[in-house]
Motif scaffolding. Structure first.
Motif, short mmCIF file in Angstrom:
data_model
loop_
_atom_site.label_atom_id
_atom_site.label_comp_id
_atom_site.label_asym_id
_atom_site.label_seq_id
_atom_site.Cartn_x
_atom_site.Cartn_y
_atom_site.Cartn_z
N ARG A 2 0.83 -1.20 0.00
CA ARG A 2 0.00 0.00 0.00
C ARG A 2 0.88 1.26 0.00
NH1 ARG A 2 -2.61 -0.68 5.20
NH2 ARG A 2 -2.78 1.55 4.98
N VAL A 3 0.38 2.30 -0.63
CA VAL A 3 1.11 3.56 -0.70
C VAL A 3 1.39 4.11 0.70
CG1 VAL A 3 1.03 5.94 -1.52
CG2 VAL A 3 0.25 4.10 -3.01
N GLU A 6 4.37 2.47 2.03
CA GLU A 6 5.58 2.95 1.37
C GLU A 6 6.01 4.30 1.94
OE1 GLU A 6 5.92 2.48 -3.00
OE2 GLU A 6 3.90 1.64 -2.84
N ILE A 7 5.04 5.19 2.14
CA ILE A 7 5.33 6.50 2.73
C ILE A 7 5.90 6.31 4.13
CG2 ILE A 7 4.32 8.65 3.59
CD1 ILE A 7 2.22 8.37 1.30
N ASP A 24 -4.42 7.13 5.07
CA ASP A 24 -5.00 7.22 3.74
C ASP A 24 -6.38 7.85 3.91
OD1 ASP A 24 -6.22 6.89 1.27
OD2 ASP A 24 -5.55 4.82 1.01
N GLN A 40 -5.79 5.36 -1.99
CA GLN A 40 -4.36 5.52 -2.19
C GLN A 40 -4.02 6.74 -3.04
OE1 GLN A 40 -1.87 2.00 -2.02
NE2 GLN A 40 -3.64 0.82 -2.76
N SER A 41 -4.76 7.83 -2.82
CA SER A 41 -4.50 9.05 -3.57
C SER A 41 -4.34 10.28 -2.67
CB SER A 41 -5.62 9.31 -4.57
OG SER A 41 -6.87 9.43 -3.90
N LEU A 72 7.19 8.13 -5.89
CA LEU A 72 6.04 7.95 -5.00
C LEU A 72 5.21 9.23 -4.90
CD1 LEU A 72 4.46 6.10 -3.16
CD2 LEU A 72 6.09 6.58 -1.34
N ARG A 75 2.76 9.60 -7.62
CA ARG A 75 1.58 8.72 -7.59
C ARG A 75 0.53 9.21 -6.60
NH1 ARG A 75 5.01 3.84 -6.20
NH2 ARG A 75 3.16 3.22 -5.02
N ILE A 76 0.82 10.27 -5.87
CA ILE A 76 -0.08 10.79 -4.85
C ILE A 76 -0.74 12.06 -5.37
CG2 ILE A 76 -0.17 11.80 -2.53
CD1 ILE A 76 2.35 10.14 -1.89
#
Length: 85
Positions: A2-3, A6-7, A24, A40-41, A72, A75-76
């Motif tokens: 999941r993003v 990763e963060i 999130d 995930q945005s 990354l 992608r956000i």
């Protein structure tokens, strides 16, 4: 992965913060620009680390963006930062 994870991992490795929370918040932006199914945005980051002492708000934000990395960050859609020592 999941993003949000990763963060979290990127910030943990870069700053060894005493407090770190990555949320999130995508679902609360449903119907708004940048929302995507599955989330995930949109993210909220709360981070407290001694390394930020003496840095301006802009320098802190730049350091976080650098630690997360351009790929990354790209992608956000939205990243809200609450940074302090």
């Amino acid at each position: 992965m999941r993003v949000a994870d990763e963060i979290y991992e990127s910030l943990q490795a870069a700053f060894s913060p005493r407090e770190l929370n990555v949320v999130d918040d995508s679902e609360s932006h449903r119907g708004h620009s940048g929302y995507q199914d599955g989330g995930q945005s949109h993210f909220n980051v709360y981070i407290r680390a001694a390394i930020f002492e003496g840095q301006s708000r802009v320098a802190r934000h730049r350091a976080v963006h650098k630690a997360i990395g351009a790929d990354l960050v790209g992608r956000i859609h939205a990243l809200a930062l609450d940074i302090d020592i």
